[in-house]
Design an enzyme around this catalytic site. Sequence first.
Site, mmCIF file in Angstrom:
data_model
loop_
_atom_site.group_PDB
_atom_site.id
_atom_site.type_symbol
_atom_site.label_atom_id
_atom_site.label_comp_id
_atom_site.label_asym_id
_atom_site.label_seq_id
_atom_site.Cartn_x
_atom_site.Cartn_y
_atom_site.Cartn_z
ATOM 1 N N GLN A 147 2.127 -6.131 -3.215
ATOM 2 C CA GLN A 147 2.537 -6.203 -1.814
ATOM 3 C C GLN A 147 3.824 -5.384 -1.601
ATOM 4 O O GLN A 147 4.057 -4.436 -2.337
ATOM 5 C CB GLN A 147 2.720 -7.668 -1.346
ATOM 6 N N ASP A 167 0.808 -1.229 0.000
ATOM 7 C CA ASP A 167 0.000 0.000 0.000
ATOM 8 C C ASP A 167 0.836 1.273 0.000
ATOM 9 O O ASP A 167 0.429 2.303 0.541
ATOM 10 C CB ASP A 167 -0.973 0.014 1.203
ATOM 11 N N THR A 195 -8.393 -3.442 -0.361
ATOM 12 C CA THR A 195 -8.971 -4.753 -0.646
ATOM 13 C C THR A 195 -9.977 -5.148 0.417
ATOM 14 O O THR A 195 -11.063 -5.633 0.113
ATOM 15 C CB THR A 195 -7.849 -5.815 -0.762
ATOM 16 N N THR A 196 -9.642 -4.920 1.685
ATOM 17 C CA THR A 196 -10.510 -5.412 2.762
ATOM 18 C C THR A 196 -11.198 -4.298 3.535
ATOM 19 O O THR A 196 -12.072 -4.582 4.354
ATOM 20 C CB THR A 196 -9.679 -6.238 3.767
ATOM 21 N N GLY A 246 -4.460 -4.456 -3.766
ATOM 22 C CA GLY A 246 -5.453 -3.425 -4.069
ATOM 23 C C GLY A 246 -4.675 -2.199 -4.496
ATOM 24 O O GLY A 246 -4.035 -1.554 -3.668
ATOM 25 N N HIS A 247 -4.650 -1.928 -5.779
ATOM 26 C CA HIS A 247 -3.844 -0.824 -6.318
ATOM 27 C C HIS A 247 -4.782 0.282 -6.792
ATOM 28 O O HIS A 247 -5.594 0.075 -7.688
ATOM 29 C CB HIS A 247 -2.955 -1.333 -7.466
ATOM 30 N N LYS A 256 1.854 2.099 -5.093
ATOM 31 C CA LYS A 256 2.415 1.530 -6.330
ATOM 32 C C LYS A 256 1.494 1.781 -7.515
ATOM 33 O O LYS A 256 1.941 2.142 -8.604
ATOM 34 C CB LYS A 256 2.630 0.003 -6.173
ATOM 35 N N LYS A 295 -0.672 4.098 -8.172
ATOM 36 C CA LYS A 295 -0.604 5.462 -8.693
ATOM 37 C C LYS A 295 0.664 5.655 -9.527
ATOM 38 O O LYS A 295 0.622 6.244 -10.611
ATOM 39 C CB LYS A 295 -0.626 6.464 -7.526
HETATM 40 P P1 GDP Z 1 -0.730 0.240 -3.548
HETATM 41 O O1 GDP Z 1 -1.286 -1.044 -3.051
HETATM 42 O O2 GDP Z 1 0.738 0.357 -3.288
HETATM 43 O O3 GDP Z 1 -1.074 0.518 -4.982
HETATM 44 O O4 GDP Z 1 -1.410 1.394 -2.682
HETATM 45 P P2 GDP Z 1 -2.979 1.508 -2.307
HETATM 46 O O5 GDP Z 1 -3.724 1.934 -3.506
HETATM 47 O O6 GDP Z 1 -3.431 0.286 -1.600
HETATM 48 O O7 GDP Z 1 -2.915 2.636 -1.202
HETATM 49 C C1 GDP Z 1 -2.399 3.892 -1.461
HETATM 50 C C2 GDP Z 1 -3.484 4.931 -1.185
HETATM 51 O O8 GDP Z 1 -2.890 6.208 -1.114
HETATM 52 C C3 GDP Z 1 -4.507 5.022 -2.279
HETATM 53 O O9 GDP Z 1 -5.726 5.406 -1.717
HETATM 54 C C4 GDP Z 1 -3.981 6.138 -3.183
HETATM 55 O O10 GDP Z 1 -4.994 6.787 -3.902
HETATM 56 C C5 GDP Z 1 -3.369 7.053 -2.158
HETATM 57 N N1 GDP Z 1 -2.175 7.806 -2.599
HETATM 58 C C6 GDP Z 1 -1.172 7.435 -3.427
HETATM 59 N N2 GDP Z 1 -0.218 8.381 -3.468
HETATM 60 C C7 GDP Z 1 -0.628 9.379 -2.647
HETATM 61 C C8 GDP Z 1 -0.058 10.620 -2.229
HETATM 62 O O11 GDP Z 1 1.037 11.003 -2.598
HETATM 63 N N3 GDP Z 1 -0.778 11.371 -1.343
HETATM 64 C C9 GDP Z 1 -1.995 10.977 -0.868
HETATM 65 N N4 GDP Z 1 -2.613 11.773 -0.007
HETATM 66 N N5 GDP Z 1 -2.558 9.818 -1.233
HETATM 67 C C10 GDP Z 1 -1.877 9.025 -2.091
HETATM 68 P P1 IMO Z 2 -0.820 -4.278 -2.204
HETATM 69 O O1 IMO Z 2 -0.342 -4.857 -3.515
HETATM 70 C C1 IMO Z 2 -0.974 -4.582 2.123
HETATM 71 C C2 IMO Z 2 -1.020 -8.622 3.839
HETATM 72 C C3 IMO Z 2 -2.289 -9.021 4.562
HETATM 73 C C4 IMO Z 2 -1.699 -9.931 5.626
HETATM 74 C C5 IMO Z 2 -0.600 -10.654 4.871
HETATM 75 C C6 IMO Z 2 -0.993 -12.015 4.327
HETATM 76 O O2 IMO Z 2 -2.123 -3.582 -2.283
HETATM 77 O O3 IMO Z 2 0.256 -3.468 -1.564
HETATM 78 P P2 IMO Z 2 -2.497 -12.749 2.252
HETATM 79 O O4 IMO Z 2 -3.942 -12.526 1.969
HETATM 80 O O5 IMO Z 2 -1.580 -12.224 1.219
HETATM 81 O O6 IMO Z 2 -2.197 -14.183 2.600
HETATM 82 O O7 IMO Z 2 -2.221 -11.921 3.607
HETATM 83 O O8 IMO Z 2 -0.240 -9.812 3.796
HETATM 84 N N1 IMO Z 2 -1.200 -8.149 2.445
HETATM 85 C C7 IMO Z 2 -1.144 -6.860 2.080
HETATM 86 N N2 IMO Z 2 -0.999 -5.744 2.814
HETATM 87 N N3 IMO Z 2 -1.041 -4.501 0.786
HETATM 88 C C8 IMO Z 2 -1.168 -5.621 0.029
HETATM 89 O O9 IMO Z 2 -1.119 -5.588 -1.310
HETATM 90 C C9 IMO Z 2 -1.257 -6.866 0.676
HETATM 91 N N4 IMO Z 2 -1.406 -8.138 0.239
HETATM 92 C C10 IMO Z 2 -1.355 -8.909 1.334
HETATM 93 O O10 IMO Z 2 -2.934 -7.897 5.114
HETATM 94 O O11 IMO Z 2 -1.095 -9.171 6.633
HETATM 95 MG MG MG Z 3 -2.820 -1.713 -1.813
#
Ligand code: GDP
Ligand code: IMO
Ligand code: MG
Length: 423
Positions: A223, A13, A299-300, A40-41, A16, A18
């Site tokens: 991840q 999270d 995701t959750t 969850g991207h 990535k 973005k």
């Molecule tokens: P990923 O799994 O690495 O793709 O990240 P996620 O999408 O799960 O979580 C990142 C969250 O931060 C998302 O809600 C994005 O829209 C948000 N986000 C990404 N870059 C920035 C930033 O620079 N500033 C803010 N405020 N939000 C951001």
């Molecule tokens: P992105 O790609 C954050 C975490 C789960 C749990 C552990 C194992 O969005 O960054 P799993 O379901 O993979 O067996 O869960 O890994 N986890 C993540 N945490 N971002 C993710 O993906 C994750 N994918 C799995 O919360 O702690």
């Molecule tokens: Mg994510």
Amino acid sequence: MTVTALLGLQWGDEGKGKMVDILSAENEFIVRCQGGSNAGHTVKVQGETTVLHLIPSGVLSPKAVCVIGHGVVLDPAQFLDEVATLEGKGVDVTGRLFVSDRAHVVLPFHKLLDQAQEDARQGGKIGTTKRGIGPCYEEKASRQGLRVLDLLDEDRLKARLGAAADLRKKRLESLGTDAQGLDDTVELYLELGRKLKPYVADTVAMLHDALNEGRKIFLEGAQGVLLDIDLGTYPYVTSSTTNIGGLISGSGIPARALDQTLGVLKAYTTRVGSGPFPTELACEVGQGLRDRGAEYGATTGRPRRCGWFDAVGARFAVQVNGVDKILLTKSDVLSGCEEIAICTAYKVGDKVTKRYPADSEDLSKVEPIYETLPGWTEDISDTRNYVDLPANMKAYVDRIEELCGAPVGAISVGPGREAIIER
Ligand code: GDP
Ligand code: IMO
Ligand code: MG
């Protein structure tokens, strides 16, 4: 640069999705290589948010070819749902979305088992996403898994499903889960196979053709490195190789073809699920980061645990992946903090170390040693030039760079595609 890899360097999270969305505008092939719908991207374009779980985050760039490589565990129903959602938003994926015939398939059994195993883990729950990821990789490693190509051949599908059916039922029953609830018929899979067929391809051959033609390829990590099955905070990890090795093996791109590795770091730290987190702020400061950063799982929906930037973990992640450039995200969330702390080392008993421990038990006991930097009050979300950033923020970026051992190449200051500062 022909082949670029992008990885998360913390516990996922990092933002990535973005960054991939921004970079894919100039890249022709965007490849997911490992993990599954546990990812969850989030991508935000012109105010509209799209969350991608299986489909590469480059899909909103109309010219990108999106590939789900063989290292991914594919939940066919989730994939088809995601395609439908994108089409509902007017995103045309025709002829530019492909799934590896070698990818393993997540079955309803894997999801039930994921849940049953979590329920059975008294006290030491991992906090999985319950998407069946661990059980699917488990069956892949024990050579019982079902691959995408198996869904396209009725006889083979029957043979492979039949051979494992008893074992699967017994496994669920041993954990007290009623296997009657298992919706796992040959017909269901044949139907999913029929729907998946237009997307199925030999993605290794496709990517090698692309390489030979000198086209750009972008490997999208899921991840984060601290969730890696080998290098992460075991057992509180995911079940795939999230480090650079997993992007190579999960795509079929040769290691020597890689030109550049980008690592995404959030300007503070978050974690969803259980496991050690030395810099966690289980207080109002952490709640402030959660509120301002909207730190809830894509995701959750679970609230993410929040804490200060941990340079020990980040440096470890930079080192093991050979990161060329850091992309720093969510620095805007720190605006308004009077002081910002960075963990520069761990205290273990009376010793100070900068090494990342192998044992999660040890990591849970370390005391973070903090360096405190002055914060800034300016709202930076509309800033687009590095020179215009507050001096204290630039000092923070410099310090991160120094401590992690790689240059910061870009700074994200908001969720939108446009909120990016090159450095
Ligand atoms: P990923 O799994 O690495 O793709 O990240 P996620 O999408 O799960 O979580 C990142 C969250 O931060 C998302 O809600 C994005 O829209 C948000 N986000 C990404 N870059 C920035 C930033 O620079 N500033 C803010 N405020 N939000 C951001
Ligand atoms: P992105 O790609 C954050 C975490 C789960 C749990 C552990 C194992 O969005 O960054 P799993 O379901 O993979 O067996 O869960 O890994 N986890 C993540 N945490 N971002 C993710 O993906 C994750 N994918 C799995 O919360 O702690
Ligand atoms: Mg994510």
